[in-house]
Structure formats: C-alpha cells, structure tokens
Write an enzyme that holds these catalytic residues in place. Structure first.
Site, mmCIF file in Angstrom:
data_model
loop_
_atom_site.group_PDB
_atom_site.id
_atom_site.type_symbol
_atom_site.label_atom_id
_atom_site.label_comp_id
_atom_site.label_asym_id
_atom_site.label_seq_id
_atom_site.Cartn_x
_atom_site.Cartn_y
_atom_site.Cartn_z
ATOM 1 N N ASP A 82 35.230 47.466 55.333
ATOM 2 C CA ASP A 82 33.924 47.808 55.896
ATOM 3 C C ASP A 82 32.835 47.730 54.835
ATOM 4 O O ASP A 82 31.782 47.114 55.039
ATOM 5 C CB ASP A 82 33.966 49.215 56.490
ATOM 6 C CG ASP A 82 35.048 49.334 57.546
ATOM 7 O OD1 ASP A 82 35.569 48.289 57.953
ATOM 8 O OD2 ASP A 82 35.376 50.459 57.943
ATOM 9 N N ASN B 173 37.237 59.099 67.033
ATOM 10 C CA ASN B 173 36.625 59.746 65.873
ATOM 11 C C ASN B 173 37.648 59.894 64.756
ATOM 12 O O ASN B 173 38.535 60.731 64.818
ATOM 13 C CB ASN B 173 36.081 61.121 66.295
ATOM 14 C CG ASN B 173 35.425 61.833 65.131
ATOM 15 O OD1 ASN B 173 35.428 61.324 64.000
ATOM 16 N ND2 ASN B 173 34.873 62.993 65.366
ATOM 17 N N LYS B 174 37.474 59.070 63.723
ATOM 18 C CA LYS B 174 38.498 59.024 62.669
ATOM 19 C C LYS B 174 38.463 60.217 61.709
ATOM 20 O O LYS B 174 39.359 60.342 60.889
ATOM 21 C CB LYS B 174 38.395 57.731 61.864
ATOM 22 C CG LYS B 174 38.941 56.544 62.630
ATOM 23 C CD LYS B 174 39.306 55.412 61.731
ATOM 24 C CE LYS B 174 38.107 54.817 61.079
ATOM 25 N NZ LYS B 174 37.759 55.168 59.767
ATOM 26 N N GLY C 296 34.254 51.687 66.410
ATOM 27 C CA GLY C 296 34.957 50.657 65.636
ATOM 28 C C GLY C 296 34.003 49.663 64.984
ATOM 29 O O GLY C 296 34.407 48.569 64.607
ATOM 30 N N SER D 128 31.987 50.604 62.373
ATOM 31 C CA SER D 128 31.731 51.041 60.998
ATOM 32 C C SER D 128 30.425 51.772 60.787
ATOM 33 O O SER D 128 29.792 51.630 59.741
ATOM 34 C CB SER D 128 31.741 49.825 60.088
ATOM 35 O OG SER D 128 32.856 49.883 59.310
ATOM 36 N N SER D 129 30.001 52.558 61.769
ATOM 37 C CA SER D 129 28.764 53.328 61.572
ATOM 38 C C SER D 129 28.937 54.267 60.375
ATOM 39 O O SER D 129 27.991 54.504 59.626
ATOM 40 C CB SER D 129 28.420 54.119 62.823
ATOM 41 O OG SER D 129 29.489 54.970 63.154
ATOM 42 N N ASP E 168 43.580 45.467 55.387
ATOM 43 C CA ASP E 168 42.869 45.675 54.112
ATOM 44 C C ASP E 168 43.610 46.621 53.174
ATOM 45 O O ASP E 168 43.765 46.341 51.989
ATOM 46 C CB ASP E 168 41.406 46.110 54.341
ATOM 47 C CG ASP E 168 41.213 47.330 55.226
ATOM 48 O OD1 ASP E 168 42.209 47.850 55.768
ATOM 49 O OD2 ASP E 168 40.047 47.782 55.370
ATOM 50 N N GLU F 60 43.379 43.040 61.473
ATOM 51 C CA GLU F 60 43.278 44.493 61.649
ATOM 52 C C GLU F 60 44.367 45.226 60.878
ATOM 53 O O GLU F 60 45.542 44.834 60.908
ATOM 54 C CB GLU F 60 43.369 44.811 63.150
ATOM 55 C CG GLU F 60 42.286 45.706 63.640
ATOM 56 C CD GLU F 60 40.863 45.220 63.320
ATOM 57 O OE1 GLU F 60 40.308 45.633 62.277
ATOM 58 O OE2 GLU F 60 40.324 44.427 64.098
ATOM 59 N N ARG G 53 29.521 46.515 61.075
ATOM 60 C CA ARG G 53 30.292 45.286 60.961
ATOM 61 C C ARG G 53 31.215 45.144 62.170
ATOM 62 O O ARG G 53 31.642 46.132 62.762
ATOM 63 C CB ARG G 53 31.086 45.227 59.653
ATOM 64 C CG ARG G 53 32.220 46.225 59.526
ATOM 65 C CD ARG G 53 33.576 45.631 59.932
ATOM 66 N NE ARG G 53 34.632 46.628 59.939
ATOM 67 C CZ ARG G 53 34.979 47.307 61.007
ATOM 68 N NH1 ARG G 53 34.378 47.126 62.163
ATOM 69 N NH2 ARG G 53 35.954 48.196 60.946
HETATM 70 P P1 NG1 Z 1 36.719 51.345 61.374
HETATM 71 O O1 NG1 Z 1 36.902 50.479 62.536
HETATM 72 O O2 NG1 Z 1 35.347 51.253 60.798
HETATM 73 O O3 NG1 Z 1 37.139 52.742 61.661
HETATM 74 C C1 NG1 Z 1 38.924 51.300 59.783
HETATM 75 C C2 NG1 Z 1 38.969 51.330 58.257
HETATM 76 C C3 NG1 Z 1 39.096 49.895 57.680
HETATM 77 C C4 NG1 Z 1 40.228 49.133 58.332
HETATM 78 C C5 NG1 Z 1 40.102 49.211 59.873
HETATM 79 C C6 NG1 Z 1 41.260 48.560 60.604
HETATM 80 C C7 NG1 Z 1 37.675 53.056 57.074
HETATM 81 C C8 NG1 Z 1 36.357 53.418 56.517
HETATM 82 N N1 NG1 Z 1 37.736 51.892 57.725
HETATM 83 O O4 NG1 Z 1 37.694 50.749 60.189
HETATM 84 O O5 NG1 Z 1 39.275 49.980 56.291
HETATM 85 O O6 NG1 Z 1 41.492 49.581 57.895
HETATM 86 O O7 NG1 Z 1 40.018 50.573 60.319
HETATM 87 O O8 NG1 Z 1 41.345 47.196 60.333
HETATM 88 O O9 NG1 Z 1 38.631 53.811 56.930
#
Ligand code: NG1
Length: 445
Positions: A179, A222-223, A128, A130-131, A37, A34, A28
């Site tokens: 996501d 890398n989250k 960023g 959403s993989s 959510d 940003e 996505r």
């Molecule tokens: P991405 O960009 O996929 O890491 C993350 C969070 C979202 C949202 C966005 C910022 C997860 C799975 N996804 O997305 O919920 O907070 O950052 O808008 O934690």
C-alpha cells in the site's frame, strides 16, 4: 472538499498558526497479487483519484493535534515523544501516531516537533482501498514537511515507503509494503509492479481502452477491529508454512539453509523454478490440514514454542491450518502477477480479465479471504460485462475490481445498479462504485 476550503477551515480552527502547507495521498486499487507482499512476492496495484488531503503547520508545544473534516472522527491530541503510546482499539489517530513514530525512528530523531493537522478524505474506509495507509503516508509527509523545515533532513520515496510499511505495524496488523509503495510511487496511467526486500518499482502502462472499476460490496472489513485476527491469520499461516518448507529444504539438501520468507525460494541464493518451488512446498506440507502439534512433531518443538514463535495471538482453527491450500494460492498468484504484467505490456485485456477471475477463485477457495457478498458482486460484475472481476485488498469485505472495456462502462454500471445494487439504497452523488482515474503518487500541493 477542495484545497481552498481545507485551508480556510484550517485557518478558522488554528488562527494562531502559520498559513498551512498541503499534501495529498491517494488510495490504491490492487489489480492483482493478493497477500503476496508480506511473503516478499510481487504485486500490481495502481494509485487512484480518491485521496486523503491534509493541511498542516508546525506547532511549538511538542504536541500533535489532529482534526478531521468528517465529524465521525473526534479531535485528538498527543505528545510527540520517542515512544508514543497507542490509543485504544481502532482509534483513527493511531495511523498518525504510527507515521510520526516511524519517521522519528527512521531519522533517529533527537527533537520532537509539534504539528497541527486537518484531514479530509473522499476515500471510503474499510473498503480494501487503503484509506488507512493513505492517512499514514499523508501524515508522514506532513510531519516530514515540519521536520525538514526544522532540520533539513529527507527520506527518498523508496526509503519512505519501506519505513512506513514497518511503521504501520504499530496499529496491530502485520501487513506487507504494497500500500505504502503504491501510494508513494504511483504514476498517472500506469500500474506499479512492486517487488519487496528490497523494495523495487516498475511502472507498467495501462491499456488505453480498458477501464478499471471498483465496486464496494458494502460489507465493511475493519482490519484494526473485527478483521484484525482474520487478516493476521494470513501472515501467521505463511510463517508456519515457511518454517516447514525450510525444514524440508534442509532435509533435501543438508546444511543450514535459511528461509526468511516464501519469496526467498525464487530470489536470492536458491533461485528455484516455479515447478521446483511448487514440488518442494507440496512435499513439505503433504496434508490438507496441519495442526500446531503436527508442526511441533516435524520440527522437534513443543506446541507452546510453535505458538509463541510463529502464531502470536492468532488462534489455531478447528482441525488445523489449511497451509497446503495457502501455499497453492501464493504460488499460483505469484505466476498470475508476472503474467498480468506481461499482458498489460502486450495490451492483452482479455488475458488480464481471465487472470482477475482466476485470482478471485484462488483468493476465495485457497486463501479463504472472500465472503458471500464479494463472491456475488464479482459474479454480478462479470454478468454485467466485465472482462474479469476479483476482490481487491485484504478481503473479508471491501471492494471488487473489474476490468471493463471503456465503451461498455456505462452499460456495465447500469446493469450492476439493476442487479447487485438493486435492493441497496445509495445516494446518486456518492455511488458505491468508482471508475478509477489511475493517478500519481502522494505529493505536496
Ligand atoms: P488493505 O486492503 O489496504 O487492507 C492489506 C495490507 C497489504 C496487503 C493486502 C492484501 C496493510 C496496511 N495492508 O491491504 O499489505 O497484504 O492487505 O494483499 O496491512
């Protein structure tokens, strides 16, 4: 790789299995909204053409076995049980474990079927886009396919999106539900306005002659690795701010007003206007920086209780949290999402572009989720002819999303290749950008 090749590979790897079923889950791109959510405020993403594809079949040994077409991701096997222990660190199988455990809990499972899964993806990781949630959704659909065959139980898309948003916390990030909702409820040619608690979806048609282009900054975020605490600092700061705003509400109006999340200021019993919410937040947090000790003094709690209740592992920055700036972003970004939805409906591409630019500044200055490469790339996109450009997703690296008139897309990409990407070698067949095909949500194939 196409689905036929995926099936052939599955049959070669798992010759004893039934012929596999197939499903897909797109990445996505968030157009705007940003870090809203998890505060219960709306966002405006689209589902994109790049996707995770999965071939799957039941297994009767109660184990889940995962293979990936990309050799960088090692084979993993785990027992399907009521409590599935996570693998170390950012292991990729944790996303599949998150999905399986989430479905088991949502369905109050008493039996735990096994499954073989072969995964393929053309979505870049840590960009960023959403993989990770696409993998969670694809694995959940595969598991539901196996589960349903055995038990004839189902979840609707909205319930599944809510379930998987909670389930993904298994990997350690405290994200919201954008996501999973975009990936499950996307529609070709439409943006998805998502509202939360409870989850609600409005599909808004895209503007015909304007393209959405995503460009990778090539800085990886890398989250579940380096960026984990940086990301979780967002939700933690908002929890602290919510506690202070709740305290202010009680002082102003008396009684036992409860504020679960910032979005409750606008929705539910309170129904404040933007101006009222803004004034309340600014009076609750009068200083540029707020320390844990300040919060403790204000709420009559020890610093230790404040840390335990709202911060968890997130460390206090030197000089305190910039809560006032964080709230400025949340309040202004919420307004931008509402205006962006109206601009889309009215076909006002230039207005949407301006909102993208304003969002980038707010993300960079007030929420502090940008980095030099993202700032430089967003500026390069504007110079190359975008109507607007902003970082998209969690930030700290990853991608920039631009709005580009369709008849200028070619010159836009050429200009970028000669500016931001000038010194960066890339393969012609895998350029670091993508003109987004706004796609349908996840499906069985
Ligand atoms: P991405 O960009 O996929 O890491 C993350 C969070 C979202 C949202 C966005 C910022 C997860 C799975 N996804 O997305 O919920 O907070 O950052 O808008 O934690």
């Amino acid at each position: 790789m196409g689905f036929d090749a995926l099936v052939r590979q599955f049959e070669a790897l798992f010759p004893a299995c039934d012929p596999p079923r197939l499903c897909r889950a797109p990445g996505r791109v968030n157009l705007i909204g940003e870090h809203l959510d998890y505060n219960g405020l709306p966002v405006l993403p689209v589902a994109m053409g790049e996707e995770v594809r999965v071939a799957f079949a039941p297994a009767d040994d109660g184990r889940i076995e995962l293979r990936n077409m990309n050799p960088a991701y090692a084979t993993a096997v785990f027992a399907n049980t009521a409590e599935i222990p996570p693998s170390d660190g950012g292991a990729w199988e944790n996303y599949v474990k998150a999905a399986v455990q989430g479905i088991n809990r949502a369905l109050d499972a008493k039996a735990f079927p096994g499954m073989k899964l072969l995964v393929d993806s053309n979505l870049p990781a840590h960009a960023g886009l959403s993989s990770s949630s696409a993998l969670v959704v694809a694995s959940a659909m595969a598991y539901l396919g196996v589960f349903e065959a055995a038990h004839a139980i189902s979840l609707d898309r909205i319930a599944l999106a809510e379930c998987l948003a909670r389930a993904e916390h298994y990997v350690g990030t405290q994200g919201g539900g954008m996501d999973q909702a975009a990936i499950l409820c996307g529609k070709r040619g439409h943006a998805v306005k998502v509202d939360f608690f409870p989850l609600r979806i409005e599909r808004v048609p895209m503007i015909n002659d304007v393209a959405v282009v995503v460009c990778d900054s090539l800085v990886s975020a890398n989250k579940t690795g380096d960026a984990l605490l940086k990301y979780n600092a967002g939700p933690a700061s908002c929890r602290l701010a919510t506690a202070l705003v709740e305290h202010q509400l009680r002082e102003d109006f008396g009684g036992d007003i409860q504020l679960k999340r910032l979005g409750d200021l606008w929705y539910g019993h309170l129904c404040l206007t933007h101006q009222e919410a803004h004034d309340l937040c600014m009076s609750a947090i009068p200083d540029a920086r707020t320390t844990v000790a300040d919060v403790g003094r204000r709420l009559g709690l020890t610093a230790e209780t404040v840390r335990e209740t709202w911060l968890g592992a997130v460390p206090e920055p030197q000089g305190g949290f910039r809560l006032r700036a964080r709230l400025r972003h949340i309040i202004s970004e919420f307004r931008r999402v509402e205006t962006a939805r109206d601009a889309l409906l009215a076909g006002e591409a230039e207005m949407l572009g301006e909102l993208f630019n304003a969002s980038h500044i707010s993300c960079a200055e007030d929420y502090e989720i940008s980095c030099p490469a993202l700032d430089a790339l967003a500026a390069a996109c504007r110079d190359a002819g975008a109507l607007g450009a902003r970082l998209t997703g969690a930030g700290f690296g990853g991608a920039v999303v631009s709005l580009v008139p369709c008849d200028r897309t070619e010159s836009f990409l050429k200009a970028l290749a000669g500016s931001f990407y000038r010194r960066i070698p890339f393969l012609a067949e895998r350029p670091p950008w993508s003109v987004v095909r706004v796609s349908n949500g996840a499906s069985y194939v």
